[in-house]
Write a protein that holds these residues in place. Structure first.
Motif, PDB file in Angstrom:
ATOM      1  N   ARG B 218       0.812  -1.219   0.000  1.00 56.60           N
ATOM      2  CA  ARG B 218       0.000   0.000   0.000  1.00 56.60           C
ATOM      3  C   ARG B 218       0.842   1.264   0.000  1.00 56.60           C
ATOM      4  O   ARG B 218       0.350   2.317  -0.402  1.00 56.60           O
ATOM      5  CB  ARG B 218      -0.974  -0.025   1.174  1.00 56.60           C
ATOM      6  N   THR B 219       2.083   1.164   0.445  1.00 61.06           N
ATOM      7  CA  THR B 219       2.901   2.373   0.417  1.00 61.06           C
ATOM      8  C   THR B 219       3.737   2.457  -0.866  1.00 61.06           C
ATOM      9  O   THR B 219       4.124   3.549  -1.247  1.00 61.06           O
ATOM     10  CB  THR B 219       3.842   2.474   1.628  1.00 61.06           C
ATOM     11  N   THR B 220       4.005   1.318  -1.535  1.00 62.55           N
ATOM     12  CA  THR B 220       4.806   1.405  -2.764  1.00 62.55           C
ATOM     13  C   THR B 220       3.963   1.220  -4.025  1.00 62.55           C
ATOM     14  O   THR B 220       3.948   2.089  -4.893  1.00 62.55           O
ATOM     15  CB  THR B 220       5.941   0.368  -2.777  1.00 62.55           C
ATOM     16  N   ALA B 221       3.248   0.107  -4.112  1.00 64.40           N
ATOM     17  CA  ALA B 221       2.562  -0.204  -5.373  1.00 64.40           C
ATOM     18  C   ALA B 221       1.328   0.670  -5.596  1.00 64.40           C
ATOM     19  O   ALA B 221       1.095   1.142  -6.710  1.00 64.40           O
ATOM     20  CB  ALA B 221       2.173  -1.678  -5.404  1.00 64.40           C
ATOM     21  N   VAL B 222       0.552   0.896  -4.548  1.00 66.89           N
ATOM     22  CA  VAL B 222      -0.720   1.610  -4.732  1.00 66.89           C
ATOM     23  C   VAL B 222      -0.526   3.041  -5.270  1.00 66.89           C
ATOM     24  O   VAL B 222      -1.211   3.426  -6.221  1.00 66.89           O
ATOM     25  CB  VAL B 222      -1.569   1.565  -3.437  1.00 66.89           C
ATOM     26  N   PRO B 223       0.427   3.822  -4.730  1.00 65.82           N
ATOM     27  CA  PRO B 223       0.620   5.155  -5.315  1.00 65.82           C
ATOM     28  C   PRO B 223       1.019   5.105  -6.797  1.00 65.82           C
ATOM     29  O   PRO B 223       0.576   5.943  -7.582  1.00 65.82           O
ATOM     30  CB  PRO B 223       1.753   5.756  -4.477  1.00 65.82           C
ATOM     31  N   ILE B 224       1.825   4.107  -7.172  1.00 61.13           N
ATOM     32  CA  ILE B 224       2.215   3.986  -8.583  1.00 61.13           C
ATOM     33  C   ILE B 224       0.981   3.702  -9.433  1.00 61.13           C
ATOM     34  O   ILE B 224       0.775   4.303 -10.486  1.00 61.13           O
ATOM     35  CB  ILE B 224       3.265   2.872  -8.770  1.00 61.13           C
ATOM     36  N   LEU B 225       0.144   2.781  -8.943  1.00 61.22           N
ATOM     37  CA  LEU B 225      -1.064   2.436  -9.693  1.00 61.22           C
ATOM     38  C   LEU B 225      -1.981   3.651  -9.822  1.00 61.22           C
ATOM     39  O   LEU B 225      -2.566   3.899 -10.882  1.00 61.22           O
ATOM     40  CB  LEU B 225      -1.787   1.285  -8.997  1.00 61.22           C
ATOM     41  N   GLU B 226      -2.105   4.421  -8.738  1.00 58.74           N
ATOM     42  CA  GLU B 226      -2.932   5.628  -8.790  1.00 58.74           C
ATOM     43  C   GLU B 226      -2.375   6.603  -9.825  1.00 58.74           C
ATOM     44  O   GLU B 226      -3.132   7.212 -10.585  1.00 58.74           O
ATOM     45  CB  GLU B 226      -2.958   6.306  -7.416  1.00 58.74           C
ATOM     46  N   ALA B 227      -1.043   6.738  -9.834  1.00 57.04           N
ATOM     47  CA  ALA B 227      -0.419   7.669 -10.783  1.00 57.04           C
ATOM     48  C   ALA B 227      -0.671   7.204 -12.217  1.00 57.04           C
ATOM     49  O   ALA B 227      -0.948   8.012 -13.109  1.00 57.04           O
ATOM     50  CB  ALA B 227       1.073   7.773 -10.510  1.00 57.04           C
ATOM     51  N   LEU B 228      -0.576   5.890 -12.448  1.00 61.05           N
ATOM     52  CA  LEU B 228      -0.803   5.343 -13.790  1.00 61.05           C
ATOM     53  C   LEU B 228      -2.238   5.585 -14.243  1.00 61.05           C
ATOM     54  O   LEU B 228      -2.489   5.974 -15.385  1.00 61.05           O
ATOM     55  CB  LEU B 228      -0.502   3.843 -13.795  1.00 61.05           C
ATOM     56  N   LEU B 229      -3.178   5.353 -13.330  1.00 61.18           N
ATOM     57  CA  LEU B 229      -4.585   5.576 -13.676  1.00 61.18           C
ATOM     58  C   LEU B 229      -4.818   7.035 -14.014  1.00 61.18           C
ATOM     59  O   LEU B 229      -5.450   7.371 -15.020  1.00 61.18           O
ATOM     60  CB  LEU B 229      -5.479   5.183 -12.486  1.00 61.18           C
ATOM     61  N   GLN B 230      -4.267   7.907 -13.173  1.00 61.98           N
ATOM     62  CA  GLN B 230      -4.462   9.337 -13.363  1.00 61.98           C
ATOM     63  C   GLN B 230      -3.871   9.790 -14.697  1.00 61.98           C
ATOM     64  O   GLN B 230      -4.548  10.455 -15.486  1.00 61.98           O
ATOM     65  CB  GLN B 230      -3.799  10.073 -12.198  1.00 61.98           C
ATOM     66  N   ALA B 231      -2.614   9.383 -14.948  1.00 55.41           N
ATOM     67  CA  ALA B 231      -1.934   9.838 -16.158  1.00 55.41           C
ATOM     68  C   ALA B 231      -2.682   9.379 -17.414  1.00 55.41           C
ATOM     69  O   ALA B 231      -2.909  10.166 -18.335  1.00 55.41           O
ATOM     70  CB  ALA B 231      -0.498   9.321 -16.165  1.00 55.41           C
ATOM     71  N   ASN B 232      -3.089   8.109 -17.424  1.00 52.96           N
ATOM     72  CA  ASN B 232      -3.733   7.593 -18.634  1.00 52.96           C
ATOM     73  C   ASN B 232      -5.131   8.150 -18.827  1.00 52.96           C
ATOM     74  O   ASN B 232      -5.581   8.355 -19.953  1.00 52.96           O
ATOM     75  CB  ASN B 232      -3.739   6.067 -18.629  1.00 52.96           C
ATOM     76  N   THR B 233      -5.830   8.408 -17.716  1.00 55.67           N
ATOM     77  CA  THR B 233      -7.148   9.027 -17.838  1.00 55.67           C
ATOM     78  C   THR B 233      -7.006  10.428 -18.416  1.00 55.67           C
ATOM     79  O   THR B 233      -7.753  10.830 -19.321  1.00 55.67           O
ATOM     80  CB  THR B 233      -7.814   9.102 -16.449  1.00 55.67           C
ATOM     81  N   GLU B 234      -6.014  11.169 -17.911  1.00 53.58           N
ATOM     82  CA  GLU B 234      -5.798  12.524 -18.431  1.00 53.58           C
ATOM     83  C   GLU B 234      -5.422  12.483 -19.905  1.00 53.58           C
ATOM     84  O   GLU B 234      -5.895  13.295 -20.699  1.00 53.58           O
ATOM     85  CB  GLU B 234      -4.703  13.234 -17.626  1.00 53.58           C
ATOM     86  N   ARG B 235      -4.571  11.517 -20.273  1.00 55.92           N
ATOM     87  CA  ARG B 235      -4.183  11.387 -21.681  1.00 55.92           C
ATOM     88  C   ARG B 235      -5.403  11.124 -22.543  1.00 55.92           C
ATOM     89  O   ARG B 235      -5.588  11.727 -23.595  1.00 55.92           O
ATOM     90  CB  ARG B 235      -3.206  10.220 -21.847  1.00 55.92           C
ATOM     91  N   SER B 236      -6.254  10.225 -22.073  1.00 51.13           N
ATOM     92  CA  SER B 236      -7.426   9.845 -22.836  1.00 51.13           C
ATOM     93  C   SER B 236      -8.326  11.059 -23.059  1.00 51.13           C
ATOM     94  O   SER B 236      -8.759  11.330 -24.183  1.00 51.13           O
ATOM     95  CB  SER B 236      -8.177   8.764 -22.063  1.00 51.13           C
ATOM     96  N   ARG B 237      -8.583  11.810 -21.994  1.00 48.75           N
ATOM     97  CA  ARG B 237      -9.426  13.000 -22.113  1.00 48.75           C
ATOM     98  C   ARG B 237      -8.757  14.050 -22.999  1.00 48.75           C
ATOM     99  O   ARG B 237      -9.413  14.709 -23.804  1.00 48.75           O
ATOM    100  CB  ARG B 237      -9.693  13.599 -20.731  1.00 48.75           C
ATOM    101  N   GLY B 238      -7.439  14.190 -22.828  1.00 52.37           N
ATOM    102  CA  GLY B 238      -6.695  15.165 -23.620  1.00 52.37           C
ATOM    103  C   GLY B 238      -6.787  14.847 -25.103  1.00 52.37           C
ATOM    104  O   GLY B 238      -7.003  15.739 -25.921  1.00 52.37           O
TER     105      GLY B 238
END
Lengths: 341, 480
Positions: B218-238
């Motif tokens: 939860r301290t290492t993998a989860v933040p990375i996964l959140e960042a990946l979701l965020q980045a790709n969602t923003e890319r998709s909308r962009g």
């Protein structure tokens, strides 16, 4: 007709090349994804939250009041009252139908979960069951709350648990600063060190000379004692529990662990490369059952029960089962000191 | 000004030379040779061919300069110059519009690809939390873990690892994050195996390794996964937003029309003839192509908005609901493992539960359903409610002091959190697939439209260039 067409050709080619290259340039040149989300994202961690322990403002134990004896507890009840005659906290427990006890689930021999059965068992746990049996008539009517060393006092103060039976040292700060109450002493332990097999260190002084990293759990008297050796060169490292210290030890993050001999015996049992060398205990660690300071009658009730257990052999039976294999034959049960007002 | 710099210039004069190059004949006045005989770099500008610059290189160069000057002087010269300008404006419009539309088609394709990546990341996320729930659960019951649960753990870890590889090759920009995630997952799996080995020997340190693995995850993998979701969602909308951006076409189109119009006016004044059919045709061609391009862009814009508001929003709502659901489930297990201290985990469970409910509710109210025939948004809500009910029963048992009964309830196979949760997760997985393929399908139409329109604008620009050049050439002829 104009003469344009033959020379238009290179331009057309250049245009097409330009078009294709521009289209290619526009293709997905994204910045690298960062390793953590930008703050706008909702946090989704579910890391175990920690209960902040209220820090006693000014200690009443600095210096320890004259004549204060941490072993001294309330006089035991003359006899164990019948279940119908219970009052106060005891009556509440009876009405609730089960006792809530704060225990350890990873201190082998004292209170540890047996992976084969899923049950928490040990010397401390035997005592919890005896108390439940006395109040409720059934040793199984217990809700065991697994707590860390640092949570012992706050859980009593906040009444999250009725009692704490978790190798808890009776001392002035706990009696007067938090404040919480203790039963009579039920086991006499002492602080020692656990080192890597082959190490020549047998004390905190030896470890301090080697500038060793030594682990002790947060909120314990062991850690307080360890802090005294910082000036001599010890590097203290903390963990939630003693087993957390063993995890650091196995991952080579610390060189030694300090704690009560009972706890260290349990740790050494789990790792053939961890040994508790022959040494004199540097502190005296009298274990008592912890109570909320308002539950005086409850303390007196348990003191009577402890007297009975020490006398009728139940104390020794439990010692023989859990501690004798690691710590040798049963000593005489520690004598109670009464007379606290 | 000497003739040489003019001839060597790659500026407007060279461009003019490109449109109106020298006659192919190599014969010409050689007397005017004043250019230095220094070796000149082979000119790269379109109309000048290296072949001219052999033995008589320098004179040829000078001839070109003279020729350009001759052609550009006087009224016919200006006509040629303005004609070239008009042709360039038309071609620039064709190229800009075609590039703009082509990029738009590419952006739509990338929007689909990044949405696929969002779904991949979500499935990694779900698998990682699923593995953790399985592994943690194994420590709830005494003795060896349930073989089915162990198999489920192994399958989840394997799937997560495979999907990480697929995601890394699908989106190079995610490479660093996915490499870090992969390493975090390896650390986690190693700790779980250690925990299991200790547990099999009956040592309590096994549980400590397990909790350490869970909190590390939860301290290492989860933040990375959140960042990946965020980045790709923003890319998709962009990308969906970028697909309908039409300003390059609009600017180039308006400029081309202006240039063609001004040249027409100038020509009309010079020749006292109102209409030049070539220039008029070119203007009309550019104008029609511009309007056509803008209409296509408008269509792409509304298509992209529809996809963003429905299929993309729906996919994101579903994947977020699923991730929150898996986190809730993991917190349920952790609450039981931290025996008697479920409170903080229950608080987290409730927060994640509220998120799942809100996401599903938004789906019911707003988005048309693409999640396959067997499911619908309210069926998903019902499935989640069943799990909520089973969870509440477990909590009642545990809070009432019956930890063993709570564990039994949580781990048995009938009407337990386990079975009800599995039902929800299967139904939601089907729905995500449905939304994802609807999205992929629905951006194909506008993508094809954009590609065809790109070709049309390119041809229209070229046609306008040809027309305007011809129109001017007609008038120039009259001066002979």
């Amino acid at each position: 007709m104009s003469r344009m067409p033959p020379t238009r050709l290179p331009l057309w080619a250049a245009g097409t090349t330009l078009l294709l290259s521009l289209a290619a340039c526009g293709a997905g040149g994204y910045a690298q994804t960062p390793l953590s989300p930008t703050p706008t994202a909702a946090a989704t961690t579910s890391a175990a939250p920690t209960t902040a322990a209220p820090t006693p403002a000014a200690s009443k134990c600095n210096p320890v009041p004259a004549g204060f004896n941490p072993l001294q507890t309330y006089d035991p009840l003359p006899s164990l009252p019948a279940s119908g005659a219970l009052t106060g906290r005891l009556a509440e427990i009876r009405a609730r139908g089960y006792l809530i006890a704060g225990v350890s689930a990873d201190t082998l021999l004292m209170g540890a979960r047996n992976p084969l059965t899923g049950q928490i068992e040990g010397f401390d746990i035997d005592l919890v069951h005896e108390i439940a049996k006395a109040i409720l008539g059934d040793a199984a009517k217990v809700q065991l709350v697994v707590i860390t060393a640092g949570q012992r006092q706050s859980f009593l103060v906040n009444r999250t648990v009725d009692i704490v039976v978790r190798n808890m040292t009776m001392n002035c700060a706990r009696w007067l600063d938090w404040p919480i109450a203790f039963s009579a002493e039920y086991y006499h332990s002492g602080q020692k060190v656990l080192v890597r097999k082959g190490s020549t260190a047998t004390s905190l002084d030896d470890l301090a000379a080697a500038k060793a990293k030594v682990c002790a759990p947060t909120g314990t008297t062991s850690l307080a004692k360890l802090q005294e050796f910082v000036a001599k060169g010890v590097v203290p490292v903390t963990a939630d529990t003693h087993t957390g210290c063993l995890l650091h030890f196995q991952q080579a993050k610390v060189d030694a662990i300090t704690g009560d001999d009972t706890v260290l015996a349990g740790l050494a049992t789990q790792d053939p490369y961890a040994v508790v060398p022959a040494q004199t205990a540097i502190t005296a660690e009298p274990y008592g059952v912890g109570f909320n300071s308002e539950d005086k009658v409850f303390v007196q009730y348990v003191n009577r029960l402890l007297e009975t257990m020490k006398a009728d052999g139940r104390w020794k039976a439990s010692y023989d089962r859990w501690l004798a294999p690691s710590l040798g034959d049963a000593p005489t049960p520690p004598a109670a000191v009464y007379g606290r007002q | 000004m000497s003739q040489n710099p003019q001839a060597r210039s790659r500026g407007p004069a060279a461009a003019a030379a490109a449109v109106a190059p020298p006659p192919p004949s190599a014969s010409g006045p050689g007397a005017e040779t004043v250019a230095p005989a220094v070796a000149m770099p082979a000119p790269a500008a379109g109309g000048v061919r290296p072949a001219y610059a052999n033995s008589a290189g320098a004179p040829a160069k000078a001839r070109v300069g003279t020729w350009v000057r001759g052609k550009a002087s006087g009224t016919p010269g200006r006509m040629r110059l303005f004609g070239a300008l008009a042709a360039i404006a038309a071609i620039v419009f064709g190229l800009a519009g075609a590039w703009n539309l082509w990029s738009s088609a590419q952006a739509l394709g990338r929007a689909g690809a990044t949405t696929d990546q969002v779904v991949r990341v979500q499935s990694i996320y779900a698998d990682v939390l699923r593995a953790d729930a399985d592994a943690s659960n194994a420590f709830l019951v005494g003795g060896l873990e349930d073989p089915a649960q162990r198999a489920d753990y192994e399958a989840a870890i394997k799937r997560a690892a495979t999907t990480i590889t697929a995601a890394a090759s699908a989106q190079p920009a995610d490479g660093v994050a996915l490499a870090a995630l992969n390493s975090a997952l390896q650390d986690y799996a190693a700790l779980v195996e250690r925990a299991r080995a200790e547990n099999r020997q009956g040592l309590p340190i096994g549980v400590t390794y397990m909790t350490s693995a869970s909190s590390g995850l939860r301290t290492t993998a989860v933040p990375i996964l959140e960042a990946l979701l965020q980045a790709n969602t923003e890319r998709s909308r962009g990308e969906l937003g970028a697909a309908s951006s039409s300003w390059p076409t609009l600017v180039a189109g308006v400029l081309a029309v202006l240039v063609l119009g001004l040249v027409s006016i100038w020509l009309a004044r010079r020749t006292h003839r109102y209409l030049n059919s070539g220039l008029a045709g070119a203007t009309v061609a550019v104008l029609v192509a511009l309007i056509f391009g803008l209409v296509v862009f408008n269509g792409i814009g509304s298509d992209a908005k529809r996809v963003a508001d429905n299929q993309l929003a729906g996919t994101l709502a579903l994947t977020s609901a699923r991730t929150a659901a898996f986190d809730a489930r993991a917190n349920e297990s952790l609450g039981l493992i931290r025996r008697g201290q479920a409170g903080p985990f229950e608080t987290l469970w409730k927060a994640r539960d509220a998120e799942v409910t809100a996401r599903l509710k938004a789906l019911v109210g707003r988005v048309s359903w693409y999640g396959g025939s067997g499911t619908n948004a309210s069926a998903l809500s019902t499935a989640w409610s069943a799990y909520e009910k089973a969870h509440a029963e477990v909590r009642t048992l545990d809070d009432g002091g019956s930890w063993d009964a709570a564990v039994a309830k949580a781990t048995t196979a009938t009407e337990s959190p386990r079975t009800t949760f599995d039902a929800f997760q299967a139904a939601s997985a089907t729905a995500v697939d449905g939304f994802q393929s609807a999205l992929t399908g629905d951006i194909e139409g506008p993508t094809t439209k954009a590609r065809i329109a790109a070709l049309v604008l390119l041809l229209a620009g070229l046609a306008a260039a040809v027309l305007s050049t011809r129109g001017i050439a007609q008038r120039v002829e009259e001066y002979r």
